[in-house]
Design a protein around this motif. Structure first.
Motif, short mmCIF file in Angstrom:
data_model
loop_
_atom_site.label_atom_id
_atom_site.label_comp_id
_atom_site.label_asym_id
_atom_site.label_seq_id
_atom_site.Cartn_x
_atom_site.Cartn_y
_atom_site.Cartn_z
N VAL A 74 0.78 -1.33 0.05
CA VAL A 74 -0.13 -0.15 0.10
C VAL A 74 0.80 1.27 -0.03
CG1 VAL A 74 -1.42 1.28 1.43
CG2 VAL A 74 -1.98 -1.20 1.10
N THR A 105 2.25 1.80 -3.44
CA THR A 105 1.33 2.13 -4.46
C THR A 105 0.72 3.39 -4.53
OG1 THR A 105 0.94 -0.39 -4.29
CG2 THR A 105 -0.60 1.29 -5.50
N PHE A 106 0.63 3.97 -3.38
CA PHE A 106 -0.19 5.47 -3.22
C PHE A 106 0.62 6.50 -3.02
CE2 PHE A 106 -3.15 2.07 -2.55
CZ PHE A 106 -4.24 2.23 -3.66
N LEU A 120 -9.45 -4.19 -0.81
CA LEU A 120 -8.58 -2.98 0.18
C LEU A 120 -8.30 -2.07 -0.86
CD1 LEU A 120 -7.46 -1.83 2.41
CD2 LEU A 120 -5.19 -2.88 1.95
N GLY A 121 -7.91 -2.30 -2.07
CA GLY A 121 -7.69 -1.24 -3.20
C GLY A 121 -9.10 -0.39 -3.60
N SER A 122 -9.91 -1.27 -3.64
CA SER A 122 -11.40 -0.73 -3.85
C SER A 122 -11.83 0.31 -2.86
CB SER A 122 -12.56 -1.57 -4.00
OG SER A 122 -13.46 -1.11 -4.14
N LEU A 176 -9.85 1.87 -0.49
CA LEU A 176 -8.79 3.16 -0.56
C LEU A 176 -9.07 4.07 -1.84
CD1 LEU A 176 -5.71 1.30 0.18
CD2 LEU A 176 -7.21 2.62 1.78
N GLY A 177 -9.40 3.41 -2.84
CA GLY A 177 -9.74 4.15 -4.04
C GLY A 177 -11.14 5.17 -3.57
N LEU A 234 -10.09 7.80 -1.34
CA LEU A 234 -9.23 8.78 -2.11
C LEU A 234 -9.99 9.63 -2.93
CD1 LEU A 234 -6.03 6.57 -2.58
CD2 LEU A 234 -6.08 8.56 -1.33
N ALA A 235 -11.20 9.14 -3.39
CA ALA A 235 -11.92 9.95 -4.20
C ALA A 235 -12.90 11.05 -3.63
CB ALA A 235 -12.93 9.07 -5.12
#
Lengths: 178, 178, 178, 178
Positions: free
Chosen positions: B54, B57-58, B143-145, B147-148, B151-152
């Protein structure tokens, strides 16, 4: 591959074994020794899972697996029996684990075997001779092949006539450094 | 998902941070907290590698990663700062790690968050609200979803007008248990 | 990210769908398209397993997954519907798979999207706009984040007033190359 | 483990070999045969990568690896030499691959060996005797052990005096079914 018996295991304690163990206790079986440190990532991720697979794959009356805790750094964090016991408990390590004796710059067995670091995997044949030692990773196919070769060898009684040294049909053995 | 701010981090020390950190320090960024124990296999094999991914990636100005050492067993083996520091060094953990304060049956922050064990992954939004908490594994896609999605979301200034509680356009926040 | 609608899918047949499908059929949902070839190792090992995970992770009424068989080499081996059907059967691919139309040096949809090879992953938002395209691998965390961001966006009715182009509150869309 | 020589390989063609191959061509070496189908997921994901690892791990003058394409379903999709050649090219299969002859309900060699499906891994010793056969997966440690055991055996000249059958010091061999 020399014909020298594997050096003695010099330990200050054992987990998962009621008594101290040494090379002659495994006579007649192939012995796989994993030297590790509990805070060594390569040991946790590769070495220890691999010998757990070894222990599951081969029959216990033909092949034995033990660990050797060779602490050479972070003594405060990983140098106690309690820390090792907690680690062995959490990682479900069921095989005997010797604690390499701390009496020099490096642990005593680590020095006797000339290990370069952890993880180190050592294979001892049915007759007590060290036949393989590797610092770092070895893949399962190659390790399996080494074990298969040694398992195919008979445990020649004569070769063990004098485990501390001496000669037999295969040659003459230098006594362990002891 | 409630509208309550994430409880405060109650710690007795930090690694990889010159000063103690708390939820408001991450305002404006999504915050991922990994609660772990150094001798917890699931943390070492899954939770910690995942938050290292994580962190890679971000972008750091949008999302922050911290660890929280919530020791609730094997205190002798893993309860010292020295043990944790050795572990963090060997596993190359570069993010800030808070040491959950030991002042009850369970560590204080662990209790405040109602964690069931380790690893527990917690996600706090840009406005300091706890939006996700999971004991055990969560896969990267899910998890990515999460966080995405977070983040949006914009960091609405108004929502943080009173981080300790109060009302705004989105609703009324209960103050943290403190 | 431009504001152009995703180009139309130009196909000569479909598996796992009673009727041909095109971008407008997925309006209101996020659409993930995996362009692949059945004899492409990277597709078999990474791309297709990844979109199978995507299909399992997200609710079907929010996100759709389709494959697109974009054969640009080994036509004799993988260019027939029978070969693709056998492959889809053995690999348990249950999502709709379009067969990209062969009418030039490269398949027609592959050309329309400017794909560089296989696997190529394309993500279309709820309003029919292409928002992401990647040739090669993308890891799950990053993909999950993209999908989470798009799933968090509302399907603005106005944006789809004229899917073939035109203007709305968000801007003016160039009609697809058709 | 019986003492019967491995059945002959009955093929209609070969890839990666200028001439047809059969068991006696590998005399003196351990031979690993991977029977597979190009559209069999277990073959693509496990069997073929495993024998590629085998080919990399052991010296070619001691151990040989070959594939056998035993198509028993989806003949239209995977039954042509062109399809197999495209597959072998894309998956970088560099070892010789025999095409099992189609002359019955099942391919001829598949029948002669009594295979139950694909992948099937067969190991033939230095003297041409079939020593191991497994339908499905076998892990690397176990396979490595089998290969190590067979590599440790000498290639007794006498055992091969009459590879088509007959008696020697080890026993009497039934001629292959031919």
């Amino acid at each position: 591959m020399d014909l020298r018996p594997a050096p003695a295991l010099i330990t200050s304690g054992w987990l998962n074994s009621p008594t101290p163990l040494d090379i002659p206790d495994f006579r007649g079986r192939v012995l796989v020794i994993e030297a590790f440190q509990m805070l060594c990532p390569g040991c946790v991720e590769h070495g220890l899972p691999q010998i757990q697979r070894v222990a599951r794959t081969f029959p216990a009356d033909q092949l034995a697996v033990i660990g050797l805790h060779t602490v050479f750094e972070h003594h405060a964090a990983q140098g106690t029996r309690e820390a090792l016991a907690a680690f062995a408990h959490e990682y479900r390590l069921g095989f005997p684990i010797g604690i390499d004796r701390q009496d020099g710059a490096l642990p005593a067995t680590m020095t006797a075997y000339g290990m370069q670091g952890t993880p180190t995997l050592i294979v001892v044949d049915r007759n007590g001779f060290r036949r393989f030692q590797r610092f770092g990773h070895i893949d399962d196919l190659a390790l399996g092949s080494i074990l298969g070769t040694l398992l195919a060898e008979p445990a020649a009684a004569s070769a063990m006539a004098d485990p501390a040294g001496g000669c037999d049909a295969t040659g003459c053995a230098v006594p362990p450094a002891a």
